[in-house]
Write an enzyme that holds these catalytic residues in place. Structure first.
Site, PDB file in Angstrom:
ATOM      1  N   LYS A  28     -15.840  -7.973   3.871  1.00  0.00           N
ATOM      2  CA  LYS A  28     -14.742  -8.501   4.695  1.00  0.00           C
ATOM      3  C   LYS A  28     -15.046  -8.327   6.179  1.00  0.00           C
ATOM      4  O   LYS A  28     -15.737  -7.378   6.565  1.00  0.00           O
ATOM      5  CB  LYS A  28     -13.436  -7.743   4.380  1.00  0.00           C
ATOM      6  CG  LYS A  28     -12.907  -7.979   2.979  1.00  0.00           C
ATOM      7  CD  LYS A  28     -11.627  -7.176   2.747  1.00  0.00           C
ATOM      8  CE  LYS A  28     -11.084  -7.390   1.345  1.00  0.00           C
ATOM      9  NZ  LYS A  28      -9.987  -6.455   1.033  1.00  0.00           N
ATOM     10  N   HIS A  50       0.847  -1.207   0.000  1.00  0.00           N
ATOM     11  CA  HIS A  50       0.000   0.000   0.000  1.00  0.00           C
ATOM     12  C   HIS A  50       0.880   1.254   0.000  1.00  0.00           C
ATOM     13  O   HIS A  50       0.592   2.215  -0.716  1.00  0.00           O
ATOM     14  CB  HIS A  50      -0.901   0.040   1.247  1.00  0.00           C
ATOM     15  CG  HIS A  50      -1.904  -1.072   1.327  1.00  0.00           C
ATOM     16  ND1 HIS A  50      -2.101  -1.837   2.460  1.00  0.00           N
ATOM     17  CD2 HIS A  50      -2.776  -1.545   0.396  1.00  0.00           C
ATOM     18  CE1 HIS A  50      -3.053  -2.724   2.233  1.00  0.00           C
ATOM     19  NE2 HIS A  50      -3.475  -2.581   0.990  1.00  0.00           N
ATOM     20  N   ARG A  71      -1.920  -5.688  -8.514  1.00  0.00           N
ATOM     21  CA  ARG A  71      -0.722  -6.514  -8.296  1.00  0.00           C
ATOM     22  C   ARG A  71      -0.553  -7.575  -9.366  1.00  0.00           C
ATOM     23  O   ARG A  71       0.545  -7.907  -9.764  1.00  0.00           O
ATOM     24  CB  ARG A  71      -0.816  -7.233  -6.940  1.00  0.00           C
ATOM     25  CG  ARG A  71      -0.645  -6.348  -5.751  1.00  0.00           C
ATOM     26  CD  ARG A  71      -1.095  -7.051  -4.519  1.00  0.00           C
ATOM     27  NE  ARG A  71      -2.502  -7.428  -4.646  1.00  0.00           N
ATOM     28  CZ  ARG A  71      -3.243  -7.936  -3.687  1.00  0.00           C
ATOM     29  NH1 ARG A  71      -2.702  -8.191  -2.518  1.00  0.00           N
ATOM     30  NH2 ARG A  71      -4.508  -8.230  -3.874  1.00  0.00           N
ATOM     31  N   SER A 103      -2.928  -7.775   2.779  1.00  0.00           N
ATOM     32  CA  SER A 103      -3.239  -7.629   4.213  1.00  0.00           C
ATOM     33  C   SER A 103      -3.635  -8.977   4.805  1.00  0.00           C
ATOM     34  O   SER A 103      -3.278  -9.295   5.940  1.00  0.00           O
ATOM     35  CB  SER A 103      -4.395  -6.642   4.397  1.00  0.00           C
ATOM     36  OG  SER A 103      -4.024  -5.367   3.960  1.00  0.00           O
TER      37      SER A 103
END
Ligand code: PNS
Length: 161
Positions: free
Chosen positions: A43, A19, A92, A130
């Site tokens: 989430k 990040h 990514r 994460s």
């Protein structure tokens, strides 16, 4: 380059070096970068919103032109409030693409003049997320090189309790 402010939204649970890499890249392009921490309703978050804002603020304190904030509700409504039309997201790998593409197009449907700018992090962060950090930390692995120092300290402190 025009005087453009961008919003980098995310759940950042916790912030990772990937990040921070994206934030540094965005800070080279835009006149202001607002890192907007929020709840992702898909989430279950490990850290509270306040903790995530605090970890992110400490992690980017030395990067000029970056502000950390939080919001609830729709991202496009937050963009209105900040008078920005530009969203930054990191890509990514190809596996990120479908979700990001859908989100970019949906945000544009919700607000016609919104633009999503995708930035690619350094390849050393391709594998980093994460959720991987949370898993390694909870299983006692070494995650020091994957997160900014304030995040590492926060997680170690929690684990020590
Ligand atoms: O870091 P994340 O969890 O991948 O970030 C996803 C996030 C928070 C950017 C996304 O869930 C979001 O924008 N949430 C705010 C609510 C919203 O606007 N939802 C519609 C998106 S099309």
């Amino acid at each position: 380059m025009k005087n453009i402010s961008a919003v980098y939204p995310g759940s950042f649970d916790p912030p990772t070096n990937g990040h921070i890499d994206i934030i540094k890249r965005a800070a080279k392009i835009f006149s202001e970068v607002v890192v907007a921490v929020t709840h992702n309703c898909n989430k279950h978050h490990m850290f509270s919103l306040e903790e995530r804002v605090d970890m992110m603020s400490r992690s980017v304190s030395e990067i000029k032109i970056v502000k950390v904030s939080s919001f609830s509700g729709l991202l496009v409504d937050y963009l209105d409030k900040t008078e920005s039309f530009c969203i930054v997201r990191g890509l990514r790998a190809l596996s990120d693409f479908e979700y990001e593409f859908q989100m970019a197009l949906m945000n544009r449907k919700l607000k016609r003049d919104v633009e999503t700018i995708f930035l690619v992090p350094d390849q050393e962060y391709t594998f980093l997320s994460s959720s991987t950090v949370r898993e390694i930390a909870s299983l006692g692995g070494d995650f020091k090189n994957f997160v900014p120092a304030p995040v590492y300290e926060k997680i170690i402190k929690i684990k020590g309790k």
